[in-house]
Design an enzyme around this catalytic site. Structure first.
Site, PDB file in Angstrom:
ATOM      1  N   HIS A  64       0.851  -1.193   0.000  1.00 57.10           N
ATOM      2  CA  HIS A  64       0.000   0.000   0.000  1.00 57.10           C
ATOM      3  C   HIS A  64       0.884   1.239   0.000  1.00 57.10           C
ATOM      4  O   HIS A  64       2.110   1.131   0.033  1.00 57.10           O
ATOM      5  CB  HIS A  64      -0.965  -0.003   1.192  1.00 57.10           C
ATOM      6  CG  HIS A  64      -0.302   0.062   2.535  1.00 57.10           C
ATOM      7  ND1 HIS A  64       0.423  -0.988   3.056  1.00 57.10           N
ATOM      8  CD2 HIS A  64      -0.243   1.058   3.467  1.00 57.10           C
ATOM      9  CE1 HIS A  64       0.887  -0.650   4.261  1.00 57.10           C
ATOM     10  NE2 HIS A  64       0.496   0.585   4.521  1.00 57.10           N
ATOM     11  N   ASP A  68       5.906   4.496   5.148  1.00 52.66           N
ATOM     12  CA  ASP A  68       6.872   3.554   5.725  1.00 52.66           C
ATOM     13  C   ASP A  68       7.071   2.317   4.857  1.00 52.66           C
ATOM     14  O   ASP A  68       8.048   1.582   5.039  1.00 52.66           O
ATOM     15  CB  ASP A  68       6.474   3.156   7.154  1.00 52.66           C
ATOM     16  CG  ASP A  68       5.080   2.554   7.268  1.00 52.66           C
ATOM     17  OD1 ASP A  68       4.192   2.978   6.513  1.00 52.66           O
ATOM     18  OD2 ASP A  68       4.875   1.675   8.125  1.00 52.66           O
ATOM     19  N   HIS A 124      -7.169  -2.663   5.867  1.00 53.38           N
ATOM     20  CA  HIS A 124      -6.370  -1.550   6.365  1.00 53.38           C
ATOM     21  C   HIS A 124      -7.177  -0.262   6.183  1.00 53.38           C
ATOM     22  O   HIS A 124      -8.339  -0.292   5.769  1.00 53.38           O
ATOM     23  CB  HIS A 124      -5.032  -1.504   5.634  1.00 53.38           C
ATOM     24  CG  HIS A 124      -3.998  -0.650   6.298  1.00 53.38           C
ATOM     25  ND1 HIS A 124      -3.854  -0.588   7.672  1.00 53.38           N
ATOM     26  CD2 HIS A 124      -3.057   0.199   5.779  1.00 53.38           C
ATOM     27  CE1 HIS A 124      -2.870   0.238   7.966  1.00 53.38           C
ATOM     28  NE2 HIS A 124      -2.378   0.735   6.838  1.00 53.38           N
ATOM     29  N   HIS A 250       6.456  -5.936  11.342  1.00 48.25           N
ATOM     30  CA  HIS A 250       5.812  -4.633  11.537  1.00 48.25           C
ATOM     31  C   HIS A 250       5.568  -4.381  13.030  1.00 48.25           C
ATOM     32  O   HIS A 250       4.473  -4.027  13.460  1.00 48.25           O
ATOM     33  CB  HIS A 250       4.501  -4.558  10.748  1.00 48.25           C
ATOM     34  CG  HIS A 250       4.045  -3.159  10.457  1.00 48.25           C
ATOM     35  ND1 HIS A 250       3.277  -2.425  11.334  1.00 48.25           N
ATOM     36  CD2 HIS A 250       4.253  -2.348   9.394  1.00 48.25           C
ATOM     37  CE1 HIS A 250       3.022  -1.230  10.818  1.00 48.25           C
ATOM     38  NE2 HIS A 250       3.608  -1.166   9.626  1.00 48.25           N
TER      39      HIS A 250
END
Length: 287
Positions: A64, A68, A124, A250
């Site tokens: 996406h 980051d 998300h 993550h």
């Protein structure tokens, strides 16, 4: 032997730490495919540190558009171009126009002779793809049909190649059992909260690389509102997908180390086998 090499170049999320950089994982399979999963800031330097040229990558698979996960992409593209390479990027459709301005070839999926990579919608806060890898690992033989064939012929047939034995051409499908072909699967989720619709779409996987931004010290509702998962959420996903291996990445910078995630992992009775890698850890997975 179907073998995956996973090198964890960055296992953090959102905010880097000195020993935990932003998301990037190098995947190399036994067929020679080289894929970078996400491209956090500094990804090209980390590739070089583990002896991989950016120009040698088969693909970069971006989940996406959050910074980051993509800030390392422009530098990687430029370096690859200088070295004579051409970067191909898998990305959600919402990112295609922006990526095309970088001069890269943008794809929605990938299909080679024995590897297929497809986007799976995750849960998300923005348009995001989990990337599902599916390897064709050859035929499962019917031993009765294959009786009398030499070992070298069986090896070739299992890999999907026809053979000639005593003047007779034998194709893999001639000696296959009703199951016919065998497949192995890996899913990399990128950022996601709990996502039952994704589990239903995917079905089952052998290896699951799932985010676990939080351990067990944050209310699950807060994590989910931010589009992220706790350790328990990742474990639930692994069990829903019948994964044999669960790899957690993550990890939020709120944690000075990963000791709590590892304590929780140690309490899990396999399957799945749970791993919480550090940056630069290498994991070899036999499918």
């Amino acid at each position: 032997m179907p073998l995956l090499k996973l090198v964890f170049l960055g296992t953090g999320g959102a905010v880097p730490k000195a020993d935990r950089m932003l998301p990037a994982i190098y995947l190399e399979d036994w067929l020679g495919h080289r894929v970078l999963l996400d491209a956090g800031e500094g990804a090209q330097y980390r590739l070089l540190q583990v002896g991989v040229s950016p120009a040698s990558l088969t693909l970069v698979a971006v989940t996406h558009g959050h910074e980051d996960h993509v800030l390392g992409l422009p530098g990687l593209v430029i370096t690859s171009r200088f070295l004579g390479g051409k970067v191909r990027v898998l990305a959600p459709r919402s990112m295609h126009k922006a990526l095309e301005r970088l001069g890269v070839e943008v794809l929605e999926g990938y299909a080679a002779e024995r590897l297929k990579i497809t986007c799976v919608e995750v849960c998300h806060t923005v348009d995001a793809c989990g990337w599902l890898f599916e390897w064709d690992v050859g035929y499962k033989l019917d031993l009765q049909k294959a009786t009398g064939l030499p070992k070298w012929a069986l090896t070739s047939l299992i890999k999907g190649h026809p053979v000639e034995v005593e003047g007779r051409v034998i194709r893999p499908e001639d000696v296959a059992d009703p199951a016919h072909r065998r497949f192995k699967r890996l899913l990399y989720t990128g950022d996601t909260g709990p996502c039952p619709r994704m589990w239903e779409t995917v079905g089952e996987v052998d290896v699951l690389i799932h985010e676990a931004t939080f351990a067990d010290d944050v209310e699950s509702q807060k994590a989910h509102e931010e589009g992220h998962s706790t350790f328990a959420d990742a474990l639930e996903a692994a069990r829903a997908l019948r994964a044999k291996v669960l790899i957690l990445t993550h990890i939020s910078a709120r944690y000075p180390d990963k000791s709590r995630h590892r304590q929780l992992a140690a309490q899990v009775t396999p399957p799945p086998h749970v791993y919480v890698p550090d940056d630069f850890d290498t994991l070899l997975v036999q499918l």
